[in-house]
Design a protein around this motif. Structure first.
Motif, PDB file in Angstrom:
ATOM      1  N   PRO A   1      31.103  74.021   1.220  1.00  0.00           N
ATOM      2  CA  PRO A   1      30.856  73.311   2.501  1.00  0.00           C
ATOM      3  C   PRO A   1      29.472  73.629   3.025  1.00  0.00           C
ATOM      4  O   PRO A   1      28.832  74.598   2.595  1.00  0.00           O
ATOM      5  N   GLU A   2      28.999  72.817   3.945  1.00  0.00           N
ATOM      6  CA  GLU A   2      27.667  73.047   4.525  1.00  0.00           C
ATOM      7  C   GLU A   2      27.610  74.360   5.277  1.00  0.00           C
ATOM      8  O   GLU A   2      26.615  75.085   5.242  1.00  0.00           O
ATOM      9  N   PHE A   3      28.682  74.673   6.029  1.00  0.00           N
ATOM     10  CA  PHE A   3      28.729  75.902   6.816  1.00  0.00           C
ATOM     11  C   PHE A   3      30.118  76.517   6.695  1.00  0.00           C
ATOM     12  O   PHE A   3      31.115  75.882   7.042  1.00  0.00           O
TER      13      PHE A   3
ATOM     14  N   ARG B   1      32.441  66.486   6.582  1.00  0.00           N
ATOM     15  CA  ARG B   1      31.879  66.844   5.267  1.00  0.00           C
ATOM     16  C   ARG B   1      32.353  68.231   4.846  1.00  0.00           C
ATOM     17  O   ARG B   1      32.634  68.466   3.651  1.00  0.00           O
ATOM     18  N   ASN B   2      32.439  69.163   5.803  1.00  0.00           N
ATOM     19  CA  ASN B   2      32.956  70.498   5.479  1.00  0.00           C
ATOM     20  C   ASN B   2      34.373  70.416   4.928  1.00  0.00           C
ATOM     21  O   ASN B   2      34.722  71.095   3.954  1.00  0.00           O
ATOM     22  N   VAL B   3      35.202  69.604   5.577  1.00  0.00           N
ATOM     23  CA  VAL B   3      36.590  69.439   5.136  1.00  0.00           C
ATOM     24  C   VAL B   3      36.641  68.867   3.722  1.00  0.00           C
ATOM     25  O   VAL B   3      37.312  69.412   2.829  1.00  0.00           O
ATOM     26  N   LEU B   4      35.944  67.777   3.518  1.00  0.00           N
ATOM     27  CA  LEU B   4      36.016  67.094   2.224  1.00  0.00           C
ATOM     28  C   LEU B   4      35.470  67.973   1.094  1.00  0.00           C
ATOM     29  O   LEU B   4      36.081  68.061   0.023  1.00  0.00           O
ATOM     30  N   ASN B   5      34.339  68.611   1.337  1.00  0.00           N
ATOM     31  CA  ASN B   5      33.758  69.474   0.302  1.00  0.00           C
ATOM     32  C   ASN B   5      34.710  70.598  -0.080  1.00  0.00           C
ATOM     33  O   ASN B   5      34.890  70.909  -1.266  1.00  0.00           O
TER      34      ASN B   5
ATOM     35  N   VAL C   1      28.252  66.775  15.109  1.00  0.00           N
ATOM     36  CA  VAL C   1      29.253  67.813  14.833  1.00  0.00           C
ATOM     37  C   VAL C   1      30.461  67.204  14.124  1.00  0.00           C
ATOM     38  O   VAL C   1      31.068  67.837  13.250  1.00  0.00           O
ATOM     39  N   GLY C   2      30.797  65.956  14.469  1.00  0.00           N
ATOM     40  CA  GLY C   2      31.915  65.289  13.803  1.00  0.00           C
ATOM     41  C   GLY C   2      31.665  65.070  12.324  1.00  0.00           C
ATOM     42  O   GLY C   2      32.541  65.312  11.481  1.00  0.00           O
TER      43      GLY C   2
END
Length: 316
Positions: free
Chosen positions: A311-313, A300-304, A294-295
């Motif tokens: 983001p992924e989700f 990755r969501n933040v960076l994208n 989850v971390g």
């Protein structure tokens, strides 16, 4: 450089990989103390120059979002979004991301741990032996029983997968039934009332919203089998705790186990006095493996999002 602030007490705590990843991409990462995270005024001040916010269960209200002119994304370090004012975020064009299913194995494992603990009276038996007693404890078997699963998302499906190993008959309720799951023949979707009346074990896996708040209250508890067990690892508020106390006290159901509560920490309740009640400290999603996954999804969501990528989700 982007400034990323986290109010989640577990982001980067058990694995530094998510923080290291963000730092390697040029982000400054700041972890706020709980004193700030749970103080609306202090939190608003701390976010005035922040590009991204990572949150756990802390309340992110419209008042907090009045003080975030630079904020581009709120990333939930988990799945449920009920602690975030989504409308206020939308009005300010703040993206919302989350990590659904990252802790699905951890939660499903605890669900079975709690069901087995109820069925075999494991906590009470252990406590008695530790006190020097040697009781004869007669439990019930889970094998071949009927399991009612409320909510068949990622976690609900993992619970169902484990239940198949116990050769349980599986009933399910969901506002949006999974057609593939239904076609598999392993699960039968039924109305909520029917699930409640027929199940030997009931487990909840739904978000807290207008439809699910107090979904299991006095009428539902009265309709359950007197031999049935109830488990909630989803959200506090789905089960009416006052009604649950009455049902357990009167022996209207055999037992219940809750990992989530309407008010946390859960330290003052008559439920705590009951021998047929098990409680755990909102720990279902917390395993080293789940927190690592989850971390990294959250990072990755933040960076994208900050880089203008998908983001992924994301929510909506």
């Amino acid at each position: 450089m982007f400034k990323v602030v986290s109010t989640s007490p577990t982001f980067g705590k058990y694995s530094q990989d998510p923080i290291t990843f963000l730092q390697s991409e040029g982000c400054e990462v700041v972890i706020l103390s709980s004193e700030i995270s749970h103080n609306e005024v202090a939190l608003g001040r701390a976010l005035k120059d922040v590009d991204a916010l990572i949150v756990g269960v802390e309340k992110i209200t419209s008042q907090v979002l009045e003080h975030v002119p630079k904020l581009k994304v709120i990333a939930k370090h988990g799945a449920g979004l009920d602690n975030i004012d989504l409308q206020a975020a939308k009005e300010k064009n703040i993206a919302i991301t989350y990590a659904p299913g990252a802790n699905r194995h951890a939660v499903a494992d605890l669900v079975f741990g709690l069901m087995l603990s109820l069925a075999r009276e494991i906590p009470n038996s252990s406590a008695q032996v530790q006190k020097g007693e040697w009781p004869r404890v007669i439990g019930v078997e889970m094998f071949g029983k009927t399991l009612g699963v409320i909510g068949t998302g990622k976690i609900g499906k993992e619970v169902i997968r484990r239940a198949q190993g116990f050769q349980m008959k599986i009933l399910a309720y969901d506002l949006y039934p999974d057609q593939e799951l239904s076609k598999s023949g392993s699960v039968t979707y039924v109305p909520l009332d029917e699930l409640i009346q027929q199940s030997d074990f009931i487990t909840t896996h739904t978000d807290l919203n207008e439809n699910s708040k107090s979904m299991i209250g006095r009428p539902q508890l009265e309709a359950m089998k007197t031999t049935a067990f109830l488990v909630n690892t989803a959200r506090g508020g789905i089960i009416d705790e006052e009604a649950l106390y009455i049902a357990l006290k009167k022996g209207e159901i055999a037992g219940a186990a809750l990992d989530v509560f309407s008010v946390e920490p859960f330290i003052q309740s008559p439920l705590l006095e009951l021998p047929n009640f098990i409680c755990t400290p909102h720990m279902a999603g917390y395993t080293y493996e789940a927190l690592q996954e989850v971390g990294m999804i959250t990072a990755r969501n933040v960076l994208n999002t900050l880089k203008g990528k998908q983001p992924e989700f994301s929510y909506q």
